[in-house]
Design a protein around this motif. Structure first.
Motif, PDB file in Angstrom:
ATOM      1  N   ARG A 255      42.989  34.647  39.634  1.00 51.31           N
ATOM      2  CA  ARG A 255      42.528  34.657  38.250  1.00 51.31           C
ATOM      3  C   ARG A 255      41.029  34.437  38.145  1.00 51.31           C
ATOM      4  NH1 ARG A 255      45.252  33.880  33.537  1.00 51.31           N
ATOM      5  NH2 ARG A 255      47.131  33.301  34.690  1.00 51.31           N
ATOM      6  N   GLU A 256      40.486  33.531  38.994  1.00 46.64           N
ATOM      7  CA  GLU A 256      39.063  33.237  38.910  1.00 46.64           C
ATOM      8  C   GLU A 256      38.204  34.434  39.306  1.00 46.64           C
ATOM      9  OE1 GLU A 256      40.619  30.747  42.487  1.00 46.64           O
ATOM     10  OE2 GLU A 256      41.350  31.499  40.553  1.00 46.64           O
ATOM     11  N   HIS A 257      38.747  35.333  40.116  1.00 45.09           N
ATOM     12  CA  HIS A 257      38.028  36.564  40.443  1.00 45.09           C
ATOM     13  C   HIS A 257      38.034  37.510  39.255  1.00 45.09           C
ATOM     14  CE1 HIS A 257      38.896  35.921  45.005  1.00 45.09           C
ATOM     15  NE2 HIS A 257      37.849  35.247  44.598  1.00 45.09           N
ATOM     16  N   ARG A 258      39.227  37.756  38.736  1.00 42.44           N
ATOM     17  CA  ARG A 258      39.373  38.754  37.671  1.00 42.44           C
ATOM     18  C   ARG A 258      38.707  38.324  36.373  1.00 42.44           C
ATOM     19  NH1 ARG A 258      44.239  38.801  36.191  1.00 42.44           N
ATOM     20  NH2 ARG A 258      45.167  37.234  37.561  1.00 42.44           N
ATOM     21  N   ALA A 259      38.481  37.041  36.193  1.00 41.80           N
ATOM     22  CA  ALA A 259      37.872  36.552  34.965  1.00 41.80           C
ATOM     23  C   ALA A 259      36.363  36.772  34.927  1.00 41.80           C
ATOM     24  CB  ALA A 259      38.180  35.061  34.786  1.00 41.80           C
ATOM     25  N   ARG A 260      35.779  37.097  36.053  1.00 37.79           N
ATOM     26  CA  ARG A 260      34.323  37.268  36.112  1.00 37.79           C
ATOM     27  C   ARG A 260      33.923  38.729  35.904  1.00 37.79           C
ATOM     28  NH1 ARG A 260      31.571  32.954  38.229  1.00 37.79           N
ATOM     29  NH2 ARG A 260      32.880  31.248  39.032  1.00 37.79           N
ATOM     30  N   PRO A 261      32.803  38.967  35.207  1.00 37.57           N
ATOM     31  CA  PRO A 261      32.346  40.355  34.999  1.00 37.57           C
ATOM     32  C   PRO A 261      32.004  41.064  36.299  1.00 37.57           C
ATOM     33  CG  PRO A 261      30.673  38.773  34.278  1.00 37.57           C
ATOM     34  CD  PRO A 261      31.917  37.993  34.544  1.00 37.57           C
ATOM     35  N   GLU A 262      31.645  40.300  37.326  1.00 33.99           N
ATOM     36  CA  GLU A 262      31.301  40.917  38.610  1.00 33.99           C
ATOM     37  C   GLU A 262      32.493  41.625  39.235  1.00 33.99           C
ATOM     38  OE1 GLU A 262      28.354  37.828  37.701  1.00 33.99           O
ATOM     39  OE2 GLU A 262      30.566  37.787  37.825  1.00 33.99           O
ATOM     40  N   PHE A 263      33.696  41.149  38.933  1.00 34.77           N
ATOM     41  CA  PHE A 263      34.894  41.798  39.469  1.00 34.77           C
ATOM     42  C   PHE A 263      34.981  43.242  38.978  1.00 34.77           C
ATOM     43  CE2 PHE A 263      39.367  43.018  39.334  1.00 34.77           C
ATOM     44  CZ  PHE A 263      39.817  42.648  40.586  1.00 34.77           C
ATOM     45  N   MET A 264      34.785  43.448  37.677  1.00 35.78           N
ATOM     46  CA  MET A 264      34.853  44.803  37.120  1.00 35.78           C
ATOM     47  C   MET A 264      33.677  45.655  37.575  1.00 35.78           C
ATOM     48  SD  MET A 264      37.662  45.114  35.709  1.00 35.78           S
ATOM     49  CE  MET A 264      37.284  46.802  35.229  1.00 35.78           C
ATOM     50  N   GLU A 265      32.545  45.035  37.835  1.00 36.16           N
ATOM     51  CA  GLU A 265      31.407  45.780  38.382  1.00 36.16           C
ATOM     52  C   GLU A 265      31.762  46.314  39.772  1.00 36.16           C
ATOM     53  OE1 GLU A 265      28.005  43.252  38.334  1.00 36.16           O
ATOM     54  OE2 GLU A 265      28.046  42.975  36.158  1.00 36.16           O
ATOM     55  N   GLY A 266      32.432  45.495  40.556  1.00 34.00           N
ATOM     56  CA  GLY A 266      32.883  45.951  41.867  1.00 34.00           C
ATOM     57  C   GLY A 266      33.909  47.053  41.753  1.00 34.00           C
ATOM     58  N   VAL A 267      34.806  46.941  40.781  1.00 28.39           N
ATOM     59  CA  VAL A 267      35.813  47.980  40.549  1.00 28.39           C
ATOM     60  C   VAL A 267      35.130  49.303  40.203  1.00 28.39           C
ATOM     61  CG1 VAL A 267      37.610  48.740  38.948  1.00 28.39           C
ATOM     62  CG2 VAL A 267      37.673  46.428  39.884  1.00 28.39           C
ATOM     63  N   ARG A 268      34.148  49.260  39.328  1.00 30.22           N
ATOM     64  CA  ARG A 268      33.467  50.495  38.911  1.00 30.22           C
ATOM     65  C   ARG A 268      32.700  51.130  40.067  1.00 30.22           C
ATOM     66  NH1 ARG A 268      32.723  47.475  34.062  1.00 30.22           N
ATOM     67  NH2 ARG A 268      30.740  46.642  34.814  1.00 30.22           N
ATOM     68  N   ASP A 269      32.056  50.317  40.891  1.00 30.67           N
ATOM     69  CA  ASP A 269      31.323  50.866  42.041  1.00 30.67           C
ATOM     70  C   ASP A 269      32.271  51.593  42.990  1.00 30.67           C
ATOM     71  OD1 ASP A 269      28.900  50.042  41.154  1.00 30.67           O
ATOM     72  OD2 ASP A 269      28.471  48.670  42.803  1.00 30.67           O
ATOM     73  N   GLN A 270      33.364  50.948  43.335  1.00 30.58           N
ATOM     74  CA  GLN A 270      34.287  51.533  44.302  1.00 30.58           C
ATOM     75  C   GLN A 270      35.045  52.719  43.704  1.00 30.58           C
ATOM     76  OE1 GLN A 270      34.173  50.393  47.328  1.00 30.58           O
ATOM     77  NE2 GLN A 270      35.783  51.591  48.279  1.00 30.58           N
ATOM     78  N   ALA A 271      35.246  52.712  42.392  1.00 28.36           N
ATOM     79  CA  ALA A 271      35.948  53.819  41.739  1.00 28.36           C
ATOM     80  C   ALA A 271      35.190  55.132  41.893  1.00 28.36           C
ATOM     81  CB  ALA A 271      36.169  53.505  40.262  1.00 28.36           C
TER      82      ALA A 271
END
Length: 247
Positions: free
Chosen positions: A7-23
């Motif tokens: 949860r602590e990973h997914r709650a941070r905006p950096e998690f979605m930034e990583g998702v967008r980069d890898q996508a």
């Protein structure tokens, strides 16, 4: 994997930034994963063996290095040595990531190492050239890495399993040649990182099909010529960047 579902990973905006980069490269990863799944079954492995290899190994280069050896009946030690040599680059990756992850429990470090792939490492190292100085900065970096790894793992594993499931539906005489075609598709998808590259790939493919009847595989030459000519034309039509005009 639980390490990037925290949860602590997914709650941070950096998690979605990583998702967008890898996508941005997920399509290429998916093509490679699909090809690897097909190749494992076509090499003679059972569906269960291929599934176990996909989950246990989770390393495309090692899997593709081992598959032909398995098909040829090579000794187990030769297969293991080949896979080990192919994956030696991860020793370098681990050494570089050590300052970023040493504050984590051992099980989490091991799991993070397992889910970190080549492109995940590349995106992470480019985004964070230096480890954080505080716990908060390290947590932000970890969240970004896990967002990257989540997409990489999902794209690879999902399409690997799909390739395993569809392999028996592919005519036997296609063999590993079909996997080779998918490999080239994976390279193409990975390189299509801009609109111009996508256009050039589409034009080259269309030209190659249109000129299929030419002898000596000259349709490939025609495809390259058409793609290069069109891209040069598009480049010439683009407005010049400020300050680039000739005096």
């Amino acid at each position: 994997m639980i390490v990037f579902l925290k949860r602590e990973h997914r709650a941070r905006p950096e998690f979605m930034e990583g998702v967008r980069d890898q996508a941005s490269v997920a399509l290429g990863i998916s093509a490679w994963g699909l090809m690897t799944g097909v190749a494992m079954v076509k090499s003679g492995m059972s569906v269960m063996e291929a599934v176990l290899m996909a989950f246990i190994v989770y390393a495309g280069s090692a899997q593709l290095a081992a598959v032909p050896m398995i098909a040829a009946g090579a000794p187990l030690w030769v297969i293991l040595v080949a896979a080990f040599c192919v994956n030696l680059r991860f020793v370098v990756f681990s050494a570089h990531l050590r300052p970023y992850l040493m504050h984590l429990p051992r099980w989490e470090r091991l799991t993070t190492g397992y889910v970190t792939g080549d492109l995940s490492y590349v995106f992470f190292a480019r985004r964070y050239p230096h480890p954080g100085r505080t716990r908060e900065e390290l947590a932000q970096q970890e969240a970004f890495l896990m967002g990257n790894c989540a997409v990489n793992y999902g794209a690879w594993m999902g399409t690997s399993l799909l390739g395993i499931a569809l392999a028996n539906a592919i005519p036997t005489h296609w063999g590993l040649g079909f996997a080779g075609i998918l490999a080239l598709l994976g390279v193409t998808c990975s390189l299509a990182t801009s609109k111009l590259r996508m256009v050039s790939a589409g034009v080259a493919g269309a030209a190659a099909v249109a000129a299929w009847a030419l002898p000596l595989k000259l349709n490939i030459v025609v495809a390259i010529a058409c793609a290069v000519a069109l891209c040069l034309l598009i480049e010439q039509q683009r407005p010049a960047a400020p300050g680039s005009a000739h005096v």
